[in-house]
Design a protein around this motif. Sequence first.
Motif, PDB file in Angstrom:
ATOM      1  N   THR A 245      -4.192   5.823  18.096  1.00 13.57           N
ATOM      2  CA  THR A 245      -4.897   5.473  16.860  1.00 13.57           C
ATOM      3  C   THR A 245      -4.953   6.662  15.905  1.00 13.57           C
ATOM      4  O   THR A 245      -4.730   6.513  14.695  1.00 13.57           O
ATOM      5  N   ALA A 246      -5.258   7.833  16.440  1.00 15.21           N
ATOM      6  CA  ALA A 246      -5.319   9.030  15.595  1.00 15.21           C
ATOM      7  C   ALA A 246      -3.958   9.330  14.971  1.00 15.21           C
ATOM      8  O   ALA A 246      -3.865   9.722  13.799  1.00 15.21           O
ATOM      9  N   LEU A 247      -2.892   9.125  15.743  1.00 12.88           N
ATOM     10  CA  LEU A 247      -1.541   9.371  15.236  1.00 12.88           C
ATOM     11  C   LEU A 247      -1.173   8.373  14.143  1.00 12.88           C
ATOM     12  O   LEU A 247      -0.659   8.751  13.081  1.00 12.88           O
ATOM     13  N   VAL A 248      -1.469   7.101  14.388  1.00 12.49           N
ATOM     14  CA  VAL A 248      -1.129   6.072  13.397  1.00 12.49           C
ATOM     15  C   VAL A 248      -1.946   6.269  12.119  1.00 12.49           C
ATOM     16  O   VAL A 248      -1.460   6.024  11.016  1.00 12.49           O
ATOM     17  N   ASP A 249      -3.182   6.730  12.248  1.00 14.23           N
ATOM     18  CA  ASP A 249      -3.972   7.042  11.062  1.00 14.23           C
ATOM     19  C   ASP A 249      -3.255   8.066  10.196  1.00 14.23           C
ATOM     20  O   ASP A 249      -3.220   7.948   8.958  1.00 14.23           O
ATOM     21  N   GLN A 250      -2.653   9.076  10.817  1.00 14.48           N
ATOM     22  CA  GLN A 250      -1.907  10.079  10.057  1.00 14.48           C
ATOM     23  C   GLN A 250      -0.622   9.497   9.466  1.00 14.48           C
ATOM     24  O   GLN A 250      -0.196   9.885   8.369  1.00 14.48           O
ATOM     25  N   PHE A 251      -0.017   8.550  10.180  1.00 12.07           N
ATOM     26  CA  PHE A 251       1.154   7.871   9.620  1.00 12.07           C
ATOM     27  C   PHE A 251       0.768   7.094   8.361  1.00 12.07           C
ATOM     28  O   PHE A 251       1.525   7.050   7.379  1.00 12.07           O
ATOM     29  N   TYR A 252      -0.405   6.472   8.384  1.00  9.72           N
ATOM     30  CA  TYR A 252      -0.877   5.767   7.192  1.00  9.72           C
ATOM     31  C   TYR A 252      -1.148   6.757   6.049  1.00  9.72           C
ATOM     32  O   TYR A 252      -0.948   6.424   4.869  1.00  9.72           O
ATOM     33  N   ALA A 253      -1.589   7.955   6.389  1.00  7.08           N
ATOM     34  CA  ALA A 253      -1.752   8.988   5.352  1.00  7.08           C
ATOM     35  C   ALA A 253      -0.408   9.303   4.706  1.00  7.08           C
ATOM     36  O   ALA A 253      -0.320   9.507   3.485  1.00  7.08           O
ATOM     37  N   ASP A 254       0.652   9.324   5.518  1.00  7.01           N
ATOM     38  CA  ASP A 254       2.001   9.528   4.968  1.00  7.01           C
ATOM     39  C   ASP A 254       2.369   8.412   3.989  1.00  7.01           C
ATOM     40  O   ASP A 254       2.950   8.665   2.927  1.00  7.01           O
ATOM     41  N   VAL A 255       2.046   7.173   4.353  1.00  3.82           N
ATOM     42  CA  VAL A 255       2.352   6.033   3.481  1.00  3.82           C
ATOM     43  C   VAL A 255       1.590   6.158   2.165  1.00  3.82           C
ATOM     44  O   VAL A 255       2.126   5.875   1.086  1.00  3.82           O
ATOM     45  N   GLN A 256       0.340   6.600   2.237  1.00  2.00           N
ATOM     46  CA  GLN A 256      -0.416   6.828   1.009  1.00  2.00           C
ATOM     47  C   GLN A 256       0.287   7.852   0.123  1.00  2.00           C
ATOM     48  O   GLN A 256       0.379   7.670  -1.097  1.00  2.00           O
ATOM     49  N   GLN A 257       0.793   8.923   0.723  1.00  2.00           N
ATOM     50  CA  GLN A 257       1.501   9.955  -0.032  1.00  2.00           C
ATOM     51  C   GLN A 257       2.792   9.413  -0.661  1.00  2.00           C
ATOM     52  O   GLN A 257       3.253   9.913  -1.682  1.00  2.00           O
ATOM     53  N   MET A 258       3.353   8.375  -0.056  1.00  2.00           N
ATOM     54  CA  MET A 258       4.564   7.732  -0.576  1.00  2.00           C
ATOM     55  C   MET A 258       4.248   6.780  -1.729  1.00  2.00           C
ATOM     56  O   MET A 258       5.156   6.177  -2.305  1.00  2.00           O
ATOM     57  N   GLY A 259       2.963   6.639  -2.058  1.00  2.52           N
ATOM     58  CA  GLY A 259       2.573   5.728  -3.131  1.00  2.52           C
ATOM     59  C   GLY A 259       2.147   4.362  -2.648  1.00  2.52           C
ATOM     60  O   GLY A 259       2.003   3.431  -3.453  1.00  2.52           O
ATOM     61  N   GLY A 260       1.930   4.230  -1.341  1.00  4.41           N
ATOM     62  CA  GLY A 260       1.649   2.923  -0.767  1.00  4.41           C
ATOM     63  C   GLY A 260       0.195   2.628  -0.499  1.00  4.41           C
ATOM     64  O   GLY A 260      -0.115   1.888   0.445  1.00  4.41           O
ATOM     65  N   ARG A 261      -0.694   3.138  -1.287  1.00  2.00           N
ATOM     66  CA  ARG A 261      -2.124   2.953  -1.035  1.00  2.00           C
ATOM     67  C   ARG A 261      -2.521   1.482  -1.012  1.00  2.00           C
ATOM     68  O   ARG A 261      -3.408   1.092  -0.245  1.00  2.00           O
ATOM     69  N   ARG A 262      -1.861   0.654  -1.833  1.00  2.00           N
ATOM     70  CA  ARG A 262      -2.200  -0.768  -1.896  1.00  2.00           C
ATOM     71  C   ARG A 262      -1.182  -1.640  -1.174  1.00  2.00           C
ATOM     72  O   ARG A 262      -1.282  -2.866  -1.212  1.00  2.00           O
ATOM     73  N   TRP A 263      -0.204  -1.028  -0.529  1.00  2.00           N
ATOM     74  CA  TRP A 263       0.749  -1.818   0.249  1.00  2.00           C
ATOM     75  C   TRP A 263       0.051  -2.414   1.472  1.00  2.00           C
ATOM     76  O   TRP A 263      -0.950  -1.886   1.976  1.00  2.00           O
ATOM     77  N   ASP A 264       0.617  -3.481   2.010  1.00  2.00           N
ATOM     78  CA  ASP A 264       0.127  -4.061   3.256  1.00  2.00           C
ATOM     79  C   ASP A 264       0.298  -3.065   4.403  1.00  2.00           C
ATOM     80  O   ASP A 264       1.194  -2.207   4.369  1.00  2.00           O
ATOM     81  N   THR A 265      -0.525  -3.208   5.424  1.00  2.68           N
ATOM     82  CA  THR A 265      -0.477  -2.281   6.561  1.00  2.68           C
ATOM     83  C   THR A 265       0.879  -2.272   7.272  1.00  2.68           C
ATOM     84  O   THR A 265       1.221  -1.292   7.935  1.00  2.68           O
ATOM     85  N   SER A 266       1.648  -3.343   7.135  1.00  2.00           N
ATOM     86  CA  SER A 266       2.969  -3.384   7.770  1.00  2.00           C
ATOM     87  C   SER A 266       3.940  -2.382   7.148  1.00  2.00           C
ATOM     88  O   SER A 266       5.040  -2.165   7.678  1.00  2.00           O
ATOM     89  N   SER A 267       3.542  -1.741   6.051  1.00  7.61           N
ATOM     90  CA  SER A 267       4.387  -0.750   5.389  1.00  7.61           C
ATOM     91  C   SER A 267       4.571   0.527   6.218  1.00  7.61           C
ATOM     92  O   SER A 267       5.305   1.424   5.787  1.00  7.61           O
ATOM     93  N   LEU A 268       3.976   0.598   7.382  1.00  3.32           N
ATOM     94  CA  LEU A 268       4.255   1.725   8.284  1.00  3.32           C
ATOM     95  C   LEU A 268       5.759   1.909   8.503  1.00  3.32           C
ATOM     96  O   LEU A 268       6.238   3.039   8.702  1.00  3.32           O
ATOM     97  N   ILE A 269       6.504   0.829   8.449  1.00  9.37           N
ATOM     98  CA  ILE A 269       7.951   0.921   8.681  1.00  9.37           C
ATOM     99  C   ILE A 269       8.650   1.740   7.603  1.00  9.37           C
ATOM    100  O   ILE A 269       9.752   2.265   7.826  1.00  9.37           O
ATOM    101  N   LYS A 270       8.033   1.890   6.419  1.00  4.90           N
ATOM    102  CA  LYS A 270       8.652   2.659   5.344  1.00  4.90           C
ATOM    103  C   LYS A 270       8.915   4.102   5.771  1.00  4.90           C
ATOM    104  O   LYS A 270       9.836   4.733   5.260  1.00  4.90           O
ATOM    105  N   ARG A 271       8.096   4.615   6.679  1.00  2.38           N
ATOM    106  CA  ARG A 271       8.299   5.992   7.152  1.00  2.38           C
ATOM    107  C   ARG A 271       9.574   6.124   7.986  1.00  2.38           C
ATOM    108  O   ARG A 271      10.085   7.234   8.178  1.00  2.38           O
ATOM    109  N   LEU A 272      10.074   4.997   8.525  1.00  2.97           N
ATOM    110  CA  LEU A 272      11.152   5.034   9.504  1.00  2.97           C
ATOM    111  C   LEU A 272      12.503   4.613   8.943  1.00  2.97           C
ATOM    112  O   LEU A 272      13.512   4.738   9.611  1.00  2.97           O
ATOM    113  N   LYS A 273      12.505   4.096   7.707  1.00  2.00           N
ATOM    114  CA  LYS A 273      13.768   3.622   7.120  1.00  2.00           C
ATOM    115  C   LYS A 273      14.491   4.750   6.379  1.00  2.00           C
ATOM    116  O   LYS A 273      13.851   5.627   5.813  1.00  2.00           O
TER     117      LYS A 273
END
Length: 300
Positions: A272-300
């Motif tokens: 959970t702590a790790l995924v929370d930081q992954f979501y922080a990465d998504v926020q930095q990518m401009g995805g603050r309002r994206w759906d939570t499934s946008s975690l995959i954006k870090r991996l593409k």
Amino acid sequence: MASTNPKTYDSVPARSVAFLGLGVMGFPMAGHLALAGHDVCVYNRSAAKAQAWAGEFKGRHAATPREAAAGRDIVFCCVGNDDDLRSVVLGPDGAFAGMKKGAIFVDHTTASADVARELAAKATELGLHFVDAPVSGGQAGAQNGLLTVMCGGEAAAFEAVRPVGMAFSRAFTLLGASGSGQLAKMCNQIAIAGLVQGLSEAIAFGMKAGLDMAQVLDVIGKGAAQSWQMDNRGKTMIEDKFDFGFAVDWMRKDLGLVLDEAKRNGARLPVTALVDQFYADVQQMGGRRWDTSSLIKRLK
């Protein structure tokens, strides 16, 4: 009120209720109460939203939480966080100041277990009742009246509220004393965080391997890998679509509550702590309002 699954309502005696907070969840939830035949008065920080709701559902709106709650049997609430909740509950214009003795406050905000216990204690002092009742099911669940509601509080208050709350729910369950609903919602978010990251990795891996991932999901979705996230988010993840659903900002707020609670109770939450930081990465990518499934954006 948009709905892909028209709701049918149980025959329940009409009650006088208020609903505080008309965001993407609260607006349709209050609508279901009105459609089920209850007398609903709403309050929203933005008065225009309250006026729009009253126009759509032929209900009433009030200028303050106190006015909305005055004389009501049950006051429902769905706002953003602990501070938002206190702002509509406490103080001279707060709901508690207007509620009649014996009335029940039902909080659907995803908040801390601490604030639930705090407000439950304050309600008891005032001769009121408080049920913490966070929900799962997202915007679609709210629109279709099919939310899962996790409750903490007194059994008698819960039993009085449940038939009314079923207007927007498919399950409305008491899980223990005050704060138990919020703790159960934390379990829900912990499970989702891990599931979405696992699904993201599986899809990204399959795409790198050259597989038709839509076909793969159809196959593995019939086996042990099946989940709500796979069924409802898998194909949109493949298609790189994230402009809907439960926002990353909201998930980070929820996971912050989870991690704070874990510090207090000693639970170990490495994933959970790790995924929370992954979501922080998504926020930095401009995805603050994206759906939570946008975690995959870090991996593409």
